[in-house]
Write a protein that holds these residues in place. Sequence first.
Motif, PDB file in Angstrom:
ATOM      1  N   ARG A   1       0.835  -1.203   0.000  1.00 52.84           N
ATOM      2  CA  ARG A   1       0.000   0.000   0.000  1.00 52.84           C
ATOM      3  C   ARG A   1       0.868   1.251   0.000  1.00 52.84           C
ATOM      4  N   ALA A   2       1.944   1.192   0.778  1.00 56.89           N
ATOM      5  CA  ALA A   2       2.864   2.341   0.841  1.00 56.89           C
ATOM      6  C   ALA A   2       3.469   2.590  -0.534  1.00 56.89           C
TER       7      ALA A   2
ATOM      8  N   VAL B   1       1.072   4.358  -2.815  1.00 57.01           N
ATOM      9  CA  VAL B   1       0.976   5.792  -2.520  1.00 57.01           C
ATOM     10  C   VAL B   1       2.196   6.506  -3.085  1.00 57.01           C
ATOM     11  N   ALA B   2       3.375   5.930  -2.853  1.00 61.43           N
ATOM     12  CA  ALA B   2       4.605   6.527  -3.360  1.00 61.43           C
ATOM     13  C   ALA B   2       4.560   6.637  -4.880  1.00 61.43           C
TER      14      ALA B   2
ATOM     15  N   LEU C   1      -4.857  12.509  -6.734  1.00 59.89           N
ATOM     16  CA  LEU C   1      -4.568  11.369  -5.866  1.00 59.89           C
ATOM     17  C   LEU C   1      -5.856  10.702  -5.399  1.00 59.89           C
ATOM     18  N   ARG C   2      -6.837  11.506  -5.033  1.00 57.93           N
ATOM     19  CA  ARG C   2      -8.103  10.935  -4.569  1.00 57.93           C
ATOM     20  C   ARG C   2      -8.712  10.081  -5.675  1.00 57.93           C
TER      21      ARG C   2
ATOM     22  N   PHE D   1      -6.644   6.805  -6.100  1.00 56.87           N
ATOM     23  CA  PHE D   1      -6.848   5.824  -5.023  1.00 56.87           C
ATOM     24  C   PHE D   1      -8.234   5.201  -5.121  1.00 56.87           C
TER      25      PHE D   1
ATOM     26  N   GLN E   1      -9.024   1.256  -5.522  1.00 59.50           N
ATOM     27  CA  GLN E   1      -9.888   0.515  -4.609  1.00 59.50           C
ATOM     28  C   GLN E   1     -11.015  -0.162  -5.370  1.00 59.50           C
TER      29      GLN E   1
END
Lengths: 175, 134
Positions: free
Chosen positions: A108-109, A112-113, A162-163, A166, A170
């Motif tokens: 997950r990290a 995000v990166a 980003l929103r 993500f 998901q």
Amino acid sequence: MARVGRGDRAAARLLITAKLPRVLALATRLLRDRGAAEEVAQETFLRAWRGAGDWRTGRARYDTWLHTVVLNLCRDRLRRRRELTGEPVPDRADPTPDAEQTLLTAERARRVADAIAALPERQREAIVLVHYQDLSGAEAAAALEVSVEALESLLARARRTLRARFAAEQEAERD
Amino acid sequence: MTDPRVAERYRALAEVYGGTIARWPAAERAAAARWATTPDGARALAQAEKLDRHLDLWSIAIAPEAVASRIAARAPAPSVLMRARWWWSGLGIAAALAGAVAGTAGAAFVGAPRDLVVEGGTAFGELGLAEEGS
């Protein structure tokens, strides 16, 4: 800073203790390469040592100045990397995950990166400075050498992108 | 009831700075905290906070110790003037200490200036560092 300029080693060590973790954190997030981040940190402090005797109270906050130097050094490296490889960011898993993370958390990290790395450069820098380095809007704007309004525009666009990313990830996981 | 234009501004700030008002521009925080207690405010901040928490998933580990010593090694060296200043200040302290000991024959002069140039700090403990310009 004046004491550092006069060769006060204790003062230099205090400055390193206070600032190095933040300098390293910023460079690591922007470059995603621990070795390169350490080199940037060294170069940043080298410039600090060179200018220590000339530092004047009333100039920009020292923390802001450090962030600006790190940003510029990272941009140079990313530009050179792009010229050499065509990729600004290493195409590999983040080499500096927290040792206690589980594989899932690490994955997950990494996502995000990756998402932040995919942002346009200025948006990426804005998000890293404000969200991860905890700079205020005014401080981040000063480090980026833009107005606060421009910084807020960068942040708004970055967060929107980003929103959406993500949410899409998901959604894809649910399918 | 918050003015709709003000509420719009705060929703925009939540989009920019996230769901933690402590990160917002200082001038906005007090009023934003009141807005946060309204249903509209709570909703907007919760939404922004979702993204904040997602961003927080990216944590990194840094190990500054190794590079710290390399950086410290290249810090400016003490100037001749600084070494002389420490030597004289050390001499003054040594003389004062010697004078305070009754019955001793003469002051215990310190040795060469090198003895008082303490790499790990000053002879009188660590200096506090007041960051200039901050």
